[in-house]
Design an enzyme around this catalytic site. Structure first.
Site, PDB file in Angstrom:
ATOM      1  N   LYS A 217       0.838  -1.181   0.000  1.00 51.82           N
ATOM      2  CA  LYS A 217       0.000   0.000   0.000  1.00 51.82           C
ATOM      3  C   LYS A 217       0.883   1.245   0.000  1.00 51.82           C
ATOM      4  CE  LYS A 217      -4.167  -1.656   2.164  1.00 51.82           C
ATOM      5  NZ  LYS A 217      -5.221  -1.319   3.081  1.00 51.82           N
TER       6      LYS A 217
ATOM      7  N   HIS B 138      -3.085   2.564  -8.360  1.00 52.89           N
ATOM      8  CA  HIS B 138      -2.493   3.765  -8.947  1.00 52.89           C
ATOM      9  C   HIS B 138      -2.464   3.626 -10.474  1.00 52.89           C
ATOM     10  CE1 HIS B 138      -1.195   5.448  -5.111  1.00 52.89           C
ATOM     11  NE2 HIS B 138      -0.793   4.232  -4.772  1.00 52.89           N
ATOM     12  N   GLN B 139      -2.861   4.682 -11.164  1.00 56.04           N
ATOM     13  CA  GLN B 139      -2.951   4.620 -12.626  1.00 56.04           C
ATOM     14  C   GLN B 139      -1.618   4.317 -13.292  1.00 56.04           C
ATOM     15  OE1 GLN B 139      -4.773   8.310 -13.826  1.00 56.04           O
ATOM     16  NE2 GLN B 139      -6.831   7.456 -13.687  1.00 56.04           N
TER      17      GLN B 139
ATOM     18  N   GLN C  84      10.609  -0.823 -10.295  1.00 61.17           N
ATOM     19  CA  GLN C  84      10.075   0.503  -9.971  1.00 61.17           C
ATOM     20  C   GLN C  84       8.797   0.407  -9.151  1.00 61.17           C
ATOM     21  OE1 GLN C  84       9.643   3.073 -13.330  1.00 61.17           O
ATOM     22  NE2 GLN C  84      11.778   2.862 -13.962  1.00 61.17           N
ATOM     23  N   ILE C  85       7.939  -0.523  -9.510  1.00 62.26           N
ATOM     24  CA  ILE C  85       6.680  -0.699  -8.781  1.00 62.26           C
ATOM     25  C   ILE C  85       6.953  -1.073  -7.320  1.00 62.26           C
ATOM     26  CG2 ILE C  85       4.647  -2.194  -8.537  1.00 62.26           C
ATOM     27  CD1 ILE C  85       4.596  -2.294 -11.668  1.00 62.26           C
TER      28      ILE C  85
ATOM     29  N   GLY D 199       9.587  -0.303  -5.648  1.00 64.15           N
ATOM     30  CA  GLY D 199      10.357   0.741  -4.968  1.00 64.15           C
ATOM     31  C   GLY D 199      11.622   0.178  -4.355  1.00 64.15           C
TER      32      GLY D 199
ATOM     33  N   GLU E  73      23.350 -13.848 -28.301  1.00 64.31           N
ATOM     34  CA  GLU E  73      22.701 -14.168 -29.588  1.00 64.31           C
ATOM     35  C   GLU E  73      22.392 -12.910 -30.373  1.00 64.31           C
ATOM     36  OE1 GLU E  73      22.241 -17.153 -31.063  1.00 64.31           O
ATOM     37  OE2 GLU E  73      23.261 -18.059 -29.374  1.00 64.31           O
TER      38      GLU E  73
ATOM     39  N   THR F 155      23.036  -8.546 -29.989  1.00 67.20           N
ATOM     40  CA  THR F 155      22.485  -7.483 -29.156  1.00 67.20           C
ATOM     41  C   THR F 155      21.243  -6.902 -29.816  1.00 67.20           C
ATOM     42  OG1 THR F 155      23.803  -5.786 -30.244  1.00 67.20           O
ATOM     43  CG2 THR F 155      24.794  -6.886 -28.329  1.00 67.20           C
TER      44      THR F 155
END
Length: 137
Positions: free
Chosen positions: A1, A10-11, A68-69, A71, A95, A97
């Site tokens: 949360k 959260h959008q 990122q989600i 944190g 294999e 880049t």
């Protein structure tokens, strides 16, 4: 949360999840197409390159977004997302880049790259049983 509501509410997080989902489906379809061509004994160099390029990039982006989600927890051992990010980087590199596959796809589109005509048919899947008696006669 966060800020009193679930992270998924959260959008921006929803947008990241939606992008992960759509990229998964795109990657899956590209891999299926390359596999179908391979199973039918057809040339698949271009399609395999495209599937590898797009799928590996999508996996790396998804892992980065997951970090990122989460944190600060994204870098801890409490959640596996840190490992996902680390593991998603290797396929982007080996294999060929992403830059090599980008150039290949551009060359195909511009007509600078063309697959050579096959000298013999590629095997199809499932492989047909070869009758030894037929070959001897």
């Amino acid at each position: 949360k966060t800020f009193g509501k679930e992270i998924g509410k959260h959008q921006l997080v929803q947008q990241m999840i939606a992008k992960m989902s759509s990229n998964l489906e795109i990657s899956r379809l590209l891999v299926y197409k390359a596999g179908w061509l391979k199973n039918n004994g057809k040339r698949n160099t271009r399609e395999t390159s495209l599937a590898k390029w797009i799928s590996c990039n999508a996996a790396n982006e998804a892992a980065n977004d997951a970090v990122q989600i989460h944190g600060a927890y994204g870098f801890s051992n409490e959640f596996p997302v840190e490992r996902y990010l680390r593991n998603s980087k290797a396929p982007v590199i080996y294999e060929g880049t992403r830059e090599v596959h980008t150039i290949m796809q551009a060359e195909y589109e511009l007509g600078y790259r063309e697959d050579k005509i096959l000298r013999k048919m590629l095997p199809t899947w499932p492989f047909e049983e070869v009758n030894v008696e037929t070959i001897k006669s």
